[in-house]
Design an enzyme around this catalytic site. Structure first.
Site, PDB file in Angstrom:
ATOM      1  N   HIS A 115     -12.142  -0.440 -10.500  1.00 12.98           N
ATOM      2  CA  HIS A 115     -13.450   0.209 -10.587  1.00 12.98           C
ATOM      3  C   HIS A 115     -13.354   1.564 -11.245  1.00 12.98           C
ATOM      4  CE1 HIS A 115     -12.180   2.440  -7.030  1.00 12.98           C
ATOM      5  NE2 HIS A 115     -11.921   1.301  -6.448  1.00 12.98           N
ATOM      6  N   ASP A 141       0.855  -1.181   0.000  1.00 10.85           N
ATOM      7  CA  ASP A 141       0.000   0.000   0.000  1.00 10.85           C
ATOM      8  C   ASP A 141       0.889   1.229   0.000  1.00 10.85           C
ATOM      9  OD1 ASP A 141      -2.293   1.727   0.199  1.00 10.85           O
ATOM     10  OD2 ASP A 141      -3.356   0.074   1.138  1.00 10.85           O
TER      11      ASP A 141
END
Length: 139
Positions: free
Chosen positions: A65, A27
């Site tokens: 997305h 991350d």
């Protein structure tokens, strides 16, 4: 090795503690200094080249997305595909796919929101098209 790309603070990876092999979480920079025994943290932006090569599994949860559009999503997937070992590595995608027929009220509202942002509908066909464009085989 199991690699959770954009894995936050390792919530999913913690479920694999004690399993054979290595578990990695990738991350942004806020992960520096995290120390959970059995989990390796690595600062990584998933739209850049994937540094963990030949892992057994790469895991994406709510990554593919509307935020990135087709080209941005394609870049994310292509970077992972390049790092994968053919015939060995697998990409595990955990996404919310809106059914073509009779979606729930929540899914309908989510679908309308996604369509208003870059035309992404979150439909099965869109995911298949994107994955195949990245050179991945859908199983």
């Amino acid at each position: 090795m199991f690699v959770d790309a954009r894995g936050g603070f390792g919530h999913q990876a913690k479920l694999l503690k004690g399993a054979p092999g290595r578990v990695g979480v990738q991350d942004l920079a806020q992960m520096e200094g995290e120390d959970i025994p059995g989990i390796e943290f690595q600062v990584h932006k998933f739209n850049q080249e994937q540094p963990a090569e030949s892992a057994r599994a790469y895991y994406l949860r709510f990554v593919i997305h509307h935020d990135y559009g087709f080209d941005g999503n394609l870049e994310i997937l292509a970077n992972i595909r390049k790092a994968m070992k053919p015939g060995y590595s697998r990409l595990l995608v955990n996404e919310c796919i809106i059914p073509e027929q009779t979606p729930s009220r929540f899914m309908t509202i989510a679908g309308m929101s996604m369509m208003s942002l870059e035309g992404w509908k979150g439909r099965r066909g869109q995911y298949r098209e994107l994955l195949e464009a990245a050179g991945l085989k859908v199983g």
